[in-house]
Design a protein around this motif. Sequence first.
Motif, short mmCIF file in Angstrom:
data_model
loop_
_atom_site.label_atom_id
_atom_site.label_comp_id
_atom_site.label_asym_id
_atom_site.label_seq_id
_atom_site.Cartn_x
_atom_site.Cartn_y
_atom_site.Cartn_z
N UNK A 124 0.82 -1.22 0.00
CA UNK A 124 0.00 0.00 0.00
C UNK A 124 0.85 1.27 0.00
N UNK A 125 2.05 1.18 0.56
CA UNK A 125 2.94 2.34 0.64
C UNK A 125 4.31 1.94 0.09
N UNK A 126 4.44 1.79 -1.25
CA UNK A 126 5.71 1.33 -1.82
C UNK A 126 6.81 2.37 -1.65
N UNK A 127 8.05 1.93 -1.60
CA UNK A 127 9.17 2.85 -1.41
C UNK A 127 9.46 3.65 -2.68
N UNK A 128 10.17 4.75 -2.49
CA UNK A 128 10.66 5.53 -3.63
C UNK A 128 12.15 5.26 -3.85
N UNK A 129 12.76 4.51 -2.91
CA UNK A 129 14.18 4.17 -3.01
C UNK A 129 14.42 2.84 -2.31
N UNK A 130 15.41 2.09 -2.83
CA UNK A 130 15.80 0.81 -2.23
C UNK A 130 17.31 0.77 -2.13
N UNK A 131 17.80 0.36 -0.96
CA UNK A 131 19.24 0.10 -0.79
C UNK A 131 19.39 -1.41 -0.68
N UNK A 132 20.10 -2.01 -1.62
CA UNK A 132 20.32 -3.46 -1.64
C UNK A 132 21.70 -3.76 -1.06
N UNK A 133 21.80 -4.86 -0.33
CA UNK A 133 23.05 -5.22 0.34
C UNK A 133 24.08 -5.85 -0.59
N UNK A 134 23.71 -6.09 -1.84
CA UNK A 134 24.67 -6.64 -2.81
C UNK A 134 24.22 -6.25 -4.22
N UNK A 135 25.14 -6.34 -5.15
CA UNK A 135 24.79 -6.07 -6.54
C UNK A 135 23.76 -7.07 -7.07
N UNK A 136 23.89 -8.34 -6.68
CA UNK A 136 22.93 -9.36 -7.13
C UNK A 136 21.53 -9.02 -6.64
N UNK A 137 21.42 -8.57 -5.41
CA UNK A 137 20.11 -8.16 -4.90
C UNK A 137 19.59 -6.94 -5.65
N UNK A 138 20.47 -5.98 -5.92
CA UNK A 138 20.05 -4.77 -6.64
C UNK A 138 19.55 -5.11 -8.03
N UNK A 139 20.15 -6.09 -8.67
CA UNK A 139 19.66 -6.53 -9.98
C UNK A 139 18.26 -7.10 -9.87
N UNK A 140 17.98 -7.79 -8.77
CA UNK A 140 16.62 -8.29 -8.52
C UNK A 140 15.64 -7.14 -8.34
N UNK A 141 16.07 -6.07 -7.67
CA UNK A 141 15.23 -4.89 -7.49
C UNK A 141 14.94 -4.25 -8.84
N UNK A 142 15.98 -4.11 -9.68
CA UNK A 142 15.79 -3.52 -11.01
C UNK A 142 14.77 -4.32 -11.82
N UNK A 143 14.87 -5.65 -11.75
CA UNK A 143 13.93 -6.49 -12.50
C UNK A 143 12.52 -6.37 -11.95
N UNK A 144 12.38 -6.31 -10.64
CA UNK A 144 11.06 -6.13 -10.03
C UNK A 144 10.45 -4.81 -10.46
#
Length: 125
Positions: free
Chosen positions: A22-42
Amino acid sequence: MRSTDFDFEESLIASLQILRSDDPPTAVFAASDAQALGVLEAARQHGLRVPENLAVMSFDDTLVAAMACPPLSAVRQPFEELGAEATRVLVQLTEGRPPASPRIELATELVLRTSTSVRRPVDME
Protein backbone atom coordinates in the motif's frame (compact mmCIF):
# COMPACT_ATOMS: atom_id res chain seq x y z
CA MET A 1 12.95 -3.93 4.97
CA ARG A 2 13.27 -7.51 3.76
CA SER A 3 15.96 -10.03 4.58
CA THR A 4 17.15 -12.28 1.75
CA ASP A 5 20.29 -14.13 0.78
CA PHE A 6 22.63 -12.21 -1.50
CA ASP A 7 20.63 -13.66 -4.36
CA PHE A 8 18.92 -12.26 -7.46
CA GLU A 9 15.84 -14.51 -7.33
CA GLU A 10 15.11 -13.97 -3.62
CA SER A 11 15.56 -10.23 -4.06
CA LEU A 12 13.22 -10.23 -7.05
CA ILE A 13 10.48 -11.96 -5.05
CA ALA A 14 10.93 -9.70 -2.01
CA SER A 15 11.04 -6.58 -4.18
CA LEU A 16 7.84 -7.49 -6.00
CA GLN A 17 6.12 -7.89 -2.62
CA ILE A 18 7.40 -4.51 -1.43
CA LEU A 19 6.42 -2.73 -4.64
CA ARG A 20 2.88 -4.17 -4.43
CA SER A 21 2.40 -2.83 -0.88
CA ASP A 22 0.00 0.00 0.00
CA ASP A 23 2.94 2.34 0.64
CA PRO A 24 5.71 1.33 -1.82
CA PRO A 25 9.17 2.85 -1.41
CA THR A 26 10.66 5.53 -3.63
CA ALA A 27 14.18 4.17 -3.01
CA VAL A 28 15.80 0.81 -2.23
CA PHE A 29 19.24 0.10 -0.79
CA ALA A 30 20.32 -3.46 -1.64
CA ALA A 31 23.05 -5.22 0.34
CA SER A 32 24.67 -6.64 -2.81
CA ASP A 33 24.79 -6.07 -6.54
CA ALA A 34 22.93 -9.36 -7.13
CA GLN A 35 20.11 -8.16 -4.90
CA ALA A 36 20.05 -4.77 -6.64
CA LEU A 37 19.66 -6.53 -9.98
CA GLY A 38 16.62 -8.29 -8.52
CA VAL A 39 15.23 -4.89 -7.49
CA LEU A 40 15.79 -3.52 -11.01
CA GLU A 41 13.93 -6.49 -12.50
CA ALA A 42 11.06 -6.13 -10.03
CA ALA A 43 10.78 -2.45 -10.92
CA ARG A 44 10.71 -3.34 -14.63
CA GLN A 45 8.01 -5.98 -14.09
CA HIS A 46 6.02 -3.50 -12.02
CA GLY A 47 6.23 -0.83 -14.75
CA LEU A 48 8.45 1.52 -12.73
CA ARG A 49 11.26 3.57 -14.22
CA VAL A 50 14.58 3.77 -12.40
CA PRO A 51 15.45 6.36 -11.08
CA GLU A 52 12.35 8.42 -11.95
CA ASN A 53 9.94 6.25 -9.92
CA LEU A 54 12.38 4.23 -7.83
CA ALA A 55 15.99 4.97 -6.92
CA VAL A 56 18.22 1.90 -6.45
CA MET A 57 21.53 1.83 -4.57
CA SER A 58 23.76 -1.21 -4.18
CA PHE A 59 26.61 -2.36 -1.98
CA ASP A 60 29.65 -4.04 -3.57
CA ASP A 61 30.27 -2.39 -6.95
CA THR A 62 31.26 -5.54 -8.78
CA LEU A 63 31.57 -5.48 -12.57
CA VAL A 64 27.84 -6.07 -13.05
CA ALA A 65 26.94 -2.79 -11.29
CA ALA A 66 28.30 -0.69 -14.15
CA MET A 67 26.77 -3.04 -16.75
CA ALA A 68 23.25 -3.02 -15.27
CA CYS A 69 20.47 -1.10 -16.99
CA PRO A 70 20.50 1.54 -15.70
CA PRO A 71 24.01 1.37 -14.22
CA LEU A 72 23.83 0.98 -10.44
CA SER A 73 24.94 3.59 -7.96
CA ALA A 74 26.89 1.64 -5.35
CA VAL A 75 29.02 1.70 -2.26
CA ARG A 76 32.30 0.22 -3.49
CA GLN A 77 34.01 -2.31 -1.25
CA PRO A 78 37.82 -2.48 -1.39
CA PHE A 79 37.91 -6.18 -2.33
CA GLU A 80 41.72 -6.39 -2.62
CA GLU A 81 42.22 -4.79 0.77
CA LEU A 82 39.51 -6.99 2.23
CA GLY A 83 41.29 -10.11 0.98
CA ALA A 84 44.66 -8.90 2.26
CA GLU A 85 43.24 -8.17 5.73
CA ALA A 86 41.46 -11.52 5.87
CA THR A 87 44.71 -13.28 4.93
CA ARG A 88 46.67 -11.31 7.55
CA VAL A 89 44.19 -12.21 10.29
CA LEU A 90 44.14 -15.87 9.20
CA VAL A 91 47.95 -16.05 9.35
CA GLN A 92 47.89 -14.50 12.83
CA LEU A 93 45.33 -17.05 14.00
CA THR A 94 47.33 -19.98 12.59
CA GLU A 95 50.35 -18.66 14.50
CA GLY A 96 48.28 -18.67 17.69
CA ARG A 97 48.02 -14.87 17.90
CA PRO A 98 44.61 -13.29 18.24
CA PRO A 99 43.75 -10.39 15.92
CA ALA A 100 44.78 -6.98 17.23
CA SER A 101 41.15 -5.90 17.08
CA PRO A 102 37.84 -7.74 16.75
CA ARG A 103 36.75 -5.10 14.23
CA ILE A 104 38.58 -3.85 11.15
CA GLU A 105 37.20 -0.95 9.13
CA LEU A 106 38.15 -0.43 5.53
CA ALA A 107 37.37 2.68 3.52
CA THR A 108 34.50 2.48 1.05
CA GLU A 109 33.70 4.77 -1.85
CA LEU A 110 30.37 6.09 -3.09
CA VAL A 111 30.03 5.53 -6.84
CA LEU A 112 27.12 7.49 -8.31
CA ARG A 113 25.60 6.22 -11.53
CA THR A 114 22.18 6.64 -13.10
CA SER A 115 20.10 4.34 -10.86
CA THR A 116 19.80 7.26 -8.44
CA SER A 117 19.03 10.92 -9.00
CA VAL A 118 18.51 14.11 -7.09
CA ARG A 119 14.86 14.92 -6.52
CA ARG A 120 14.01 18.32 -7.92
CA PRO A 121 11.53 20.42 -5.94
CA VAL A 122 8.09 20.61 -7.52
CA ASP A 123 7.32 24.11 -8.78
CA MET A 124 4.09 25.15 -7.05
CA GLU A 125 3.21 28.01 -9.44
